[in-house]
Design a protein around this motif. Structure first.
Motif, short mmCIF file in Angstrom:
data_model
loop_
_atom_site.label_atom_id
_atom_site.label_comp_id
_atom_site.label_asym_id
_atom_site.label_seq_id
_atom_site.Cartn_x
_atom_site.Cartn_y
_atom_site.Cartn_z
N ASN A 24 -17.23 31.90 -1.73
CA ASN A 24 -16.31 31.13 -0.90
C ASN A 24 -15.08 31.96 -0.55
O ASN A 24 -14.67 32.84 -1.29
CB ASN A 24 -15.87 29.86 -1.61
N SER A 25 -14.49 31.62 0.60
CA SER A 25 -13.28 32.32 1.01
C SER A 25 -12.07 31.90 0.18
O SER A 25 -11.17 32.69 -0.05
CB SER A 25 -13.01 32.07 2.49
N SER A 26 -12.06 30.65 -0.28
CA SER A 26 -10.96 30.20 -1.12
C SER A 26 -11.46 30.01 -2.55
O SER A 26 -12.49 29.37 -2.77
CB SER A 26 -10.37 28.89 -0.59
N PRO A 27 -10.76 30.57 -3.52
CA PRO A 27 -11.21 30.46 -4.91
C PRO A 27 -11.11 29.03 -5.43
O PRO A 27 -10.30 28.23 -4.96
CB PRO A 27 -10.27 31.39 -5.68
N ILE A 28 -11.95 28.74 -6.41
CA ILE A 28 -11.93 27.43 -7.05
C ILE A 28 -10.71 27.38 -7.97
O ILE A 28 -10.60 28.16 -8.90
CB ILE A 28 -13.21 27.17 -7.85
N ASP A 29 -9.80 26.48 -7.66
CA ASP A 29 -8.58 26.34 -8.45
C ASP A 29 -8.75 25.17 -9.42
O ASP A 29 -8.96 24.04 -9.01
CB ASP A 29 -7.40 26.08 -7.50
N ILE A 30 -8.69 25.50 -10.71
CA ILE A 30 -8.81 24.47 -11.76
C ILE A 30 -7.60 24.62 -12.68
O ILE A 30 -7.67 25.28 -13.71
CB ILE A 30 -10.13 24.63 -12.55
N PRO A 31 -6.47 24.03 -12.29
CA PRO A 31 -5.24 24.18 -13.08
C PRO A 31 -5.39 23.72 -14.53
O PRO A 31 -4.83 24.34 -15.44
CB PRO A 31 -4.21 23.33 -12.35
N ALA A 32 -6.14 22.65 -14.76
CA ALA A 32 -6.31 22.15 -16.13
C ALA A 32 -7.01 23.18 -17.01
O ALA A 32 -6.72 23.30 -18.19
CB ALA A 32 -7.09 20.84 -16.11
N TYR A 33 -7.94 23.94 -16.42
CA TYR A 33 -8.63 24.98 -17.18
C TYR A 33 -7.72 26.19 -17.38
O TYR A 33 -7.71 26.80 -18.46
CB TYR A 33 -9.92 25.40 -16.47
N HIS A 50 -13.73 24.46 -27.18
CA HIS A 50 -14.76 24.88 -26.23
C HIS A 50 -15.37 23.66 -25.51
O HIS A 50 -15.67 23.74 -24.31
CB HIS A 50 -15.86 25.69 -26.93
N ARG A 51 -15.49 22.56 -26.20
CA ARG A 51 -16.00 21.34 -25.56
C ARG A 51 -15.06 20.88 -24.44
O ARG A 51 -15.49 20.56 -23.34
CB ARG A 51 -16.16 20.22 -26.59
N LYS A 52 -13.77 20.89 -24.72
CA LYS A 52 -12.78 20.52 -23.71
C LYS A 52 -12.81 21.48 -22.52
O LYS A 52 -12.74 21.07 -21.37
CB LYS A 52 -11.37 20.49 -24.31
N ALA A 53 -12.95 22.77 -22.81
CA ALA A 53 -13.01 23.77 -21.74
C ALA A 53 -14.25 23.58 -20.88
O ALA A 53 -14.19 23.67 -19.65
CB ALA A 53 -12.99 25.18 -22.35
N VAL A 54 -15.39 23.30 -21.51
CA VAL A 54 -16.64 23.08 -20.78
C VAL A 54 -16.50 21.85 -19.87
O VAL A 54 -16.87 21.90 -18.69
CB VAL A 54 -17.82 22.91 -21.76
N LEU A 55 -15.98 20.77 -20.40
CA LEU A 55 -15.81 19.56 -19.60
C LEU A 55 -14.84 19.77 -18.45
O LEU A 55 -15.07 19.29 -17.33
CB LEU A 55 -15.35 18.40 -20.49
N THR A 56 -13.77 20.52 -18.69
CA THR A 56 -12.79 20.80 -17.65
C THR A 56 -13.40 21.66 -16.55
O THR A 56 -13.20 21.41 -15.36
CB THR A 56 -11.55 21.50 -18.25
N LEU A 57 -14.16 22.69 -16.94
CA LEU A 57 -14.83 23.53 -15.96
C LEU A 57 -15.84 22.74 -15.14
O LEU A 57 -15.90 22.88 -13.92
CB LEU A 57 -15.53 24.71 -16.65
N CYS A 58 -16.64 21.93 -15.81
CA CYS A 58 -17.63 21.10 -15.11
C CYS A 58 -16.95 20.21 -14.08
O CYS A 58 -17.39 20.11 -12.93
CB CYS A 58 -18.40 20.23 -16.09
N ASP A 59 -15.88 19.56 -14.49
CA ASP A 59 -15.16 18.66 -13.59
C ASP A 59 -14.59 19.44 -12.39
O ASP A 59 -14.72 19.00 -11.25
CB ASP A 59 -14.05 17.94 -14.36
N GLY A 60 -13.98 20.57 -12.66
CA GLY A 60 -13.39 21.36 -11.58
C GLY A 60 -14.42 21.90 -10.60
O GLY A 60 -14.22 21.88 -9.38
N ILE A 61 -15.52 22.39 -11.13
CA ILE A 61 -16.57 22.94 -10.26
C ILE A 61 -17.20 21.85 -9.41
O ILE A 61 -17.37 22.00 -8.20
CB ILE A 61 -17.64 23.68 -11.11
#
Length: 78
Positions: A24-33, A50-61
């Motif tokens: 993508n031309s614009s990066p995926i911004d996930i401030p919570a991660y 790690h569980r919180k990080a995985v859930l945050t990444l999943c949500d952001g993506i």
């Protein structure tokens, strides 16, 4: 899920994010991660971190993918 499995999943999701950022031309911004200090290489962090990080990444993506505007091409038969 075991801690080792969460770390592996964390790494895979991080790679998915990297590939999407390259595509993508614009990066995926996930401030919570970004505010978390747990990364896939942070093996000393707790399973819960790690569980919180995985859930945050999943949500952001998934949020980013849902927001992408998709052009639909209508095919016409001649």
């Amino acid at each position: 899920m075991k801690k080792q499995e969460l770390i592996h999943l964390h790494g895979l999701l991080s790679e998915v994010r990297n590939k999407l950022n390259q595509k993508n031309s614009s990066p995926i911004d996930i401030p919570a991660y970004e505010t978390q200090d747990t990364r896939p290489t942070s093996i000393h962090h707790s399973k819960e971190d790690h569980r919180k990080a995985v859930l945050t990444l999943c949500d952001g993506i998934t949020t980013n993918l849902m927001e992408e505007k998709t052009e639909f091409i209508v095919s016409h038969a001649d």
